[in-house]
Motif scaffolding. Structure first.
Motif, PDB file in Angstrom:
ATOM      1  N   THR A  65       1.635 -11.102  12.416  1.00  0.00           N
ATOM      2  CA  THR A  65       1.894 -11.627  11.273  1.00  0.00           C
ATOM      3  C   THR A  65       1.666 -13.360  11.205  1.00  0.00           C
ATOM      4  OG1 THR A  65       3.894 -12.674  12.557  1.00  0.00           O
ATOM      5  CG2 THR A  65       4.269 -10.472  11.681  1.00  0.00           C
ATOM      6  N   ARG A  66       0.950 -13.733  12.614  1.00  0.00           N
ATOM      7  CA  ARG A  66       0.575 -15.197  12.446  1.00  0.00           C
ATOM      8  C   ARG A  66      -0.912 -15.229  12.277  1.00  0.00           C
ATOM      9  NH1 ARG A  66       1.779 -16.738  17.944  1.00  0.00           N
ATOM     10  NH2 ARG A  66       1.039 -18.735  17.347  1.00  0.00           N
ATOM     11  N   HIS A  67      -1.205 -15.553  10.959  1.00  0.00           N
ATOM     12  CA  HIS A  67      -2.614 -15.658  10.320  1.00  0.00           C
ATOM     13  C   HIS A  67      -3.669 -16.209  11.028  1.00  0.00           C
ATOM     14  CE1 HIS A  67      -5.913 -16.932   7.771  1.00  0.00           C
ATOM     15  NE2 HIS A  67      -5.844 -15.953   7.301  1.00  0.00           N
ATOM     16  N   ASP A  68      -3.211 -17.598  11.409  1.00  0.00           N
ATOM     17  CA  ASP A  68      -4.247 -18.494  12.223  1.00  0.00           C
ATOM     18  C   ASP A  68      -4.300 -17.930  13.863  1.00  0.00           C
ATOM     19  OD1 ASP A  68      -4.363 -19.949   9.977  1.00  0.00           O
ATOM     20  OD2 ASP A  68      -3.342 -21.542  10.609  1.00  0.00           O
ATOM     21  N   HIS A  69      -3.412 -17.525  14.312  1.00  0.00           N
ATOM     22  CA  HIS A  69      -3.174 -16.971  15.683  1.00  0.00           C
ATOM     23  C   HIS A  69      -4.122 -15.998  15.712  1.00  0.00           C
ATOM     24  CE1 HIS A  69      -1.743 -15.214  19.176  1.00  0.00           C
ATOM     25  NE2 HIS A  69      -1.110 -14.226  18.579  1.00  0.00           N
ATOM     26  N   VAL A  70      -4.033 -14.824  14.814  1.00  0.00           N
ATOM     27  CA  VAL A  70      -4.813 -13.646  14.646  1.00  0.00           C
ATOM     28  C   VAL A  70      -6.171 -13.956  14.628  1.00  0.00           C
ATOM     29  CG1 VAL A  70      -5.205 -11.550  13.295  1.00  0.00           C
ATOM     30  CG2 VAL A  70      -2.838 -12.189  13.629  1.00  0.00           C
ATOM     31  N   GLN A  71      -6.421 -14.856  13.548  1.00  0.00           N
ATOM     32  CA  GLN A  71      -8.049 -15.233  13.594  1.00  0.00           C
ATOM     33  C   GLN A  71      -8.654 -15.687  14.669  1.00  0.00           C
ATOM     34  OE1 GLN A  71      -9.151 -15.145  10.152  1.00  0.00           O
ATOM     35  NE2 GLN A  71     -11.334 -15.329  11.062  1.00  0.00           N
ATOM     36  N   GLU A  72      -7.894 -16.653  15.603  1.00  0.00           N
ATOM     37  CA  GLU A  72      -8.463 -17.207  17.004  1.00  0.00           C
ATOM     38  C   GLU A  72      -8.676 -15.873  17.790  1.00  0.00           C
ATOM     39  OE1 GLU A  72      -5.317 -19.793  18.115  1.00  0.00           O
ATOM     40  OE2 GLU A  72      -5.665 -21.133  16.559  1.00  0.00           O
ATOM     41  N   VAL A 113       5.040  -7.988   8.863  1.00  0.00           N
ATOM     42  CA  VAL A 113       4.256  -7.313   9.812  1.00  0.00           C
ATOM     43  C   VAL A 113       3.316  -6.085   9.400  1.00  0.00           C
ATOM     44  CG1 VAL A 113       4.628  -5.630  11.915  1.00  0.00           C
ATOM     45  CG2 VAL A 113       6.255  -7.478  11.324  1.00  0.00           C
ATOM     46  N   ASN A 114       4.017  -5.145   8.223  1.00  0.00           N
ATOM     47  CA  ASN A 114       3.266  -3.937   8.033  1.00  0.00           C
ATOM     48  C   ASN A 114       2.214  -4.173   6.990  1.00  0.00           C
ATOM     49  OD1 ASN A 114       5.312  -2.977   9.454  1.00  0.00           O
ATOM     50  ND2 ASN A 114       6.126  -1.325   7.909  1.00  0.00           N
ATOM     51  N   LEU A 115       2.239  -5.205   6.232  1.00  0.00           N
ATOM     52  CA  LEU A 115       1.178  -5.350   5.134  1.00  0.00           C
ATOM     53  C   LEU A 115       0.226  -6.708   5.478  1.00  0.00           C
ATOM     54  CD1 LEU A 115      -0.029  -4.380   2.307  1.00  0.00           C
ATOM     55  CD2 LEU A 115       1.655  -5.721   1.208  1.00  0.00           C
ATOM     56  N   LYS A 116       0.867  -7.693   5.697  1.00  0.00           N
ATOM     57  CA  LYS A 116       0.194  -8.941   5.995  1.00  0.00           C
ATOM     58  C   LYS A 116      -0.414  -8.888   7.211  1.00  0.00           C
ATOM     59  CE  LYS A 116       0.183 -14.121   5.860  1.00  0.00           C
ATOM     60  NZ  LYS A 116       0.945 -15.143   6.229  1.00  0.00           N
ATOM     61  N   GLY A 117      -0.108  -8.206   8.340  1.00  0.00           N
ATOM     62  CA  GLY A 117      -0.307  -8.133   9.514  1.00  0.00           C
ATOM     63  C   GLY A 117      -1.631  -7.312   9.524  1.00  0.00           C
ATOM     64  N   VAL A 118      -1.627  -6.271   8.483  1.00  0.00           N
ATOM     65  CA  VAL A 118      -3.058  -5.663   8.312  1.00  0.00           C
ATOM     66  C   VAL A 118      -4.090  -6.396   7.843  1.00  0.00           C
ATOM     67  CG1 VAL A 118      -3.725  -3.497   7.168  1.00  0.00           C
ATOM     68  CG2 VAL A 118      -1.530  -3.296   8.048  1.00  0.00           C
ATOM     69  N   MET A 165      -5.224  -1.361   0.440  1.00  0.00           N
ATOM     70  CA  MET A 165      -6.011  -2.354   0.988  1.00  0.00           C
ATOM     71  C   MET A 165      -7.256  -1.589   1.762  1.00  0.00           C
ATOM     72  SD  MET A 165      -4.532  -5.610   2.991  1.00  0.00           S
ATOM     73  CE  MET A 165      -3.025  -4.978   3.803  1.00  0.00           C
ATOM     74  N   THR A 166      -7.015  -0.251   2.159  1.00  0.00           N
ATOM     75  CA  THR A 166      -8.207   0.433   2.770  1.00  0.00           C
ATOM     76  C   THR A 166      -9.038   0.814   1.709  1.00  0.00           C
ATOM     77  OG1 THR A 166      -6.151   1.646   3.996  1.00  0.00           O
ATOM     78  CG2 THR A 166      -8.260   2.707   3.832  1.00  0.00           C
ATOM     79  N   TYR A 167      -8.549   1.120   0.457  1.00  0.00           N
ATOM     80  CA  TYR A 167      -9.645   1.549  -0.553  1.00  0.00           C
ATOM     81  C   TYR A 167     -10.363   0.181  -0.885  1.00  0.00           C
ATOM     82  CZ  TYR A 167      -6.599   5.428  -1.379  1.00  0.00           C
ATOM     83  OH  TYR A 167      -5.619   6.540  -1.171  1.00  0.00           O
ATOM     84  N   ALA A 168      -9.829  -1.053  -0.920  1.00  0.00           N
ATOM     85  CA  ALA A 168     -10.519  -2.277  -1.442  1.00  0.00           C
ATOM     86  C   ALA A 168     -11.354  -2.489  -0.339  1.00  0.00           C
ATOM     87  CB  ALA A 168      -9.465  -3.330  -1.444  1.00  0.00           C
ATOM     88  N   VAL A 169     -11.011  -2.409   0.871  1.00  0.00           N
ATOM     89  CA  VAL A 169     -12.176  -2.957   2.232  1.00  0.00           C
ATOM     90  C   VAL A 169     -13.157  -1.776   1.816  1.00  0.00           C
ATOM     91  CG1 VAL A 169     -12.268  -3.010   4.653  1.00  0.00           C
ATOM     92  CG2 VAL A 169     -10.334  -4.160   3.518  1.00  0.00           C
ATOM     93  N   ALA A 170     -12.782  -0.547   1.767  1.00  0.00           N
ATOM     94  CA  ALA A 170     -13.956   0.313   1.830  1.00  0.00           C
ATOM     95  C   ALA A 170     -14.930   0.171   0.584  1.00  0.00           C
ATOM     96  CB  ALA A 170     -13.435   1.885   1.827  1.00  0.00           C
ATOM     97  N   LYS A 171     -14.444  -0.152  -0.383  1.00  0.00           N
ATOM     98  CA  LYS A 171     -15.385  -0.562  -1.570  1.00  0.00           C
ATOM     99  C   LYS A 171     -16.249  -1.742  -1.318  1.00  0.00           C
ATOM    100  CE  LYS A 171     -16.339  -0.280  -6.039  1.00  0.00           C
ATOM    101  NZ  LYS A 171     -17.478   0.649  -6.604  1.00  0.00           N
ATOM    102  N   ASP A 172     -15.508  -2.948  -1.060  1.00  0.00           N
ATOM    103  CA  ASP A 172     -16.370  -4.138  -0.754  1.00  0.00           C
ATOM    104  C   ASP A 172     -17.350  -4.245   0.250  1.00  0.00           C
ATOM    105  OD1 ASP A 172     -14.752  -5.489  -2.873  1.00  0.00           O
ATOM    106  OD2 ASP A 172     -13.200  -6.308  -1.408  1.00  0.00           O
ATOM    107  N   HIS A 173     -16.908  -3.120   1.232  1.00  0.00           N
ATOM    108  CA  HIS A 173     -17.888  -3.062   2.262  1.00  0.00           C
ATOM    109  C   HIS A 173     -18.693  -1.957   2.480  1.00  0.00           C
ATOM    110  CE1 HIS A 173     -16.634  -7.129   3.345  1.00  0.00           C
ATOM    111  NE2 HIS A 173     -15.545  -6.819   3.068  1.00  0.00           N
ATOM    112  N   LEU A 174     -18.833  -1.257   1.469  1.00  0.00           N
ATOM    113  CA  LEU A 174     -19.589  -0.033   1.445  1.00  0.00           C
ATOM    114  C   LEU A 174     -21.036  -0.238   2.011  1.00  0.00           C
ATOM    115  CD1 LEU A 174     -19.242   1.737  -2.181  1.00  0.00           C
ATOM    116  CD2 LEU A 174     -18.854   2.965   0.300  1.00  0.00           C
ATOM    117  N   HIS A 175     -21.687  -1.192   1.716  1.00  0.00           N
ATOM    118  CA  HIS A 175     -23.027  -1.412   2.042  1.00  0.00           C
ATOM    119  C   HIS A 175     -23.290  -2.322   3.287  1.00  0.00           C
ATOM    120  CE1 HIS A 175     -23.878   0.663  -1.421  1.00  0.00           C
ATOM    121  NE2 HIS A 175     -23.216  -0.262  -2.205  1.00  0.00           N
ATOM    122  N   ASP A 176     -22.160  -2.553   4.037  1.00  0.00           N
ATOM    123  CA  ASP A 176     -22.050  -3.349   5.177  1.00  0.00           C
ATOM    124  C   ASP A 176     -21.925  -2.647   6.402  1.00  0.00           C
ATOM    125  OD1 ASP A 176     -22.397  -5.887   3.810  1.00  0.00           O
ATOM    126  OD2 ASP A 176     -20.096  -5.780   3.519  1.00  0.00           O
TER     127      ASP A 176
END
Ligand code: NAP
Length: 257
Positions: A65-72, A113-118, A165-176
């Motif tokens: 749930t902790r954005h900056d900590h997860v990033q680190e 937890v369930n959404l922002k955590g993802v 979010m699964t669909y969005a990430v799949a679409k945005d990164h199709l070519h990555d």
């Protein structure tokens, strides 16, 4: 087939239940697994199990749930491991309630937890995958992301968001070369389910266990290993043509009632 040899994998909430089974299965298939957990003791147990079977694993304290900590955490793992190949967003919590009796605090907690955590882990994970030239992501949603059962207002909403979010990430990164899929487990016998029964039906736990088992058309709950096998497949090279798809592992709950 289905080898994960040489791949670096992160599994969130892997100290228990489905996440632990996924971590064990990934290690068995040759991946090096980082167990991200809020519960460090549970993470340590998963790591011990993996090492005792000759696998490679490491416990990392992480509250998703902790954005900056997860990033680190992801930045450090990216450097230490030289990249990230597989990310399994599994950490999640349960909640029972409808629109009238779900408090704002409960709603916020489940979402956090369930959404922002993802969201947080996708952000950290995709950045690492972009650096290392691709990867595979599996988000653990639920059957209730696309079907209604009583008294799961906040939980279903969070899991519907995970699917979107699964669909969005799949679409945005199709070519990555980043693939992103979701699993929709039906009821799986884990501490999550035992805790849910003990908390909500303390006086008739056995009867509730039987009822919850019979709810699945196949007549039983799933096993964590049955979800783990799907996650292994989705992260293997054999799944290279699969992205942006939800996979039910649910004993027939969604489609053969
Ligand atoms: P579980 O046994 O409760 O395991 C979840 C793990 O996630 C626990 O170790 C938990 O730690 C950890 N966790 C909780 N909050 C966290 C946070 N903020 N940061 C990092 N880790 C955290 O649950 P499960 O049954 O294996 O479920 C795993 C996933 O599958 C969840 O997303 C759940 O929604 C989903 N799912 C489960 C079922 C089912 O029937 N079991 C069905 C459909 C979907 P603590 O124990 O300390 O809280």
């Amino acid at each position: 087939m289905f080898s994960l040899k040489g791949k670096n994998a992160v599994v969130t909430g892997a100290g228990s239940g489905i996440g632990q089974a996924i971590a064990l299965a990934f290690a068995k298939q040759g991946a090096r697994v980082d167990v991200l957990e809020i519960n460090t003791e549970a993470a340590g147990e998963t790591v011990e199990k993996i090492r005792s079977e000759g696998g490679e694993a490491n416990a990392v304290e992480c509250d998703v749930t902790r954005h900056d900590h997860v990033q680190e955490v992801f930045d450090k793992l990216g450097i230490d491991r030289g990249g990230l190949d597989c990310l399994i967003n599994n950490a999640g919590i349960a909640h029972v309630g409808n629109i009238t009796n779900t408090s704002e605090d409960d709603f916020d907690r489940v979402m956090s937890v369930n959404l922002k955590g993802v969201f947080n882990c996708l952000k950290g994970g995709v950045q690492q995958m972009l650096k290392s030239g691709g990867g595979s992501i599996v988000n653990i949603a639920s059957t209730v992301a696309t079907m209604a059962i009583n008294d799961r207002l906040a939980y279903s909403t969070s899991k519907g968001g995970v699917l979107a979010m699964t669909y969005a990430v799949a679409k945005d990164h199709l070519h990555d070369k980043i693939r992103c899929n979701a699993i929709q487990p039906g009821r799986i016998h884990t501490p999550f389910v035992d805790g849910f029964i003990a908390k909500n039906y303390p006086d008739n736990q056995e009867e509730m266990f039987r009822k919850l088992s019979e709810y699945q058309p196949v007549g039983r709950m799933g096993k964590p290993e049955e979800v783990a096998a799907m996650a292994v497949f989705l992260c293997s090279d054999e799944a290279s043509f699969i992205t942006g798809s939800p996979f039910a592992v649910d004993g027939g709950t969604l489609y053969v009632r």
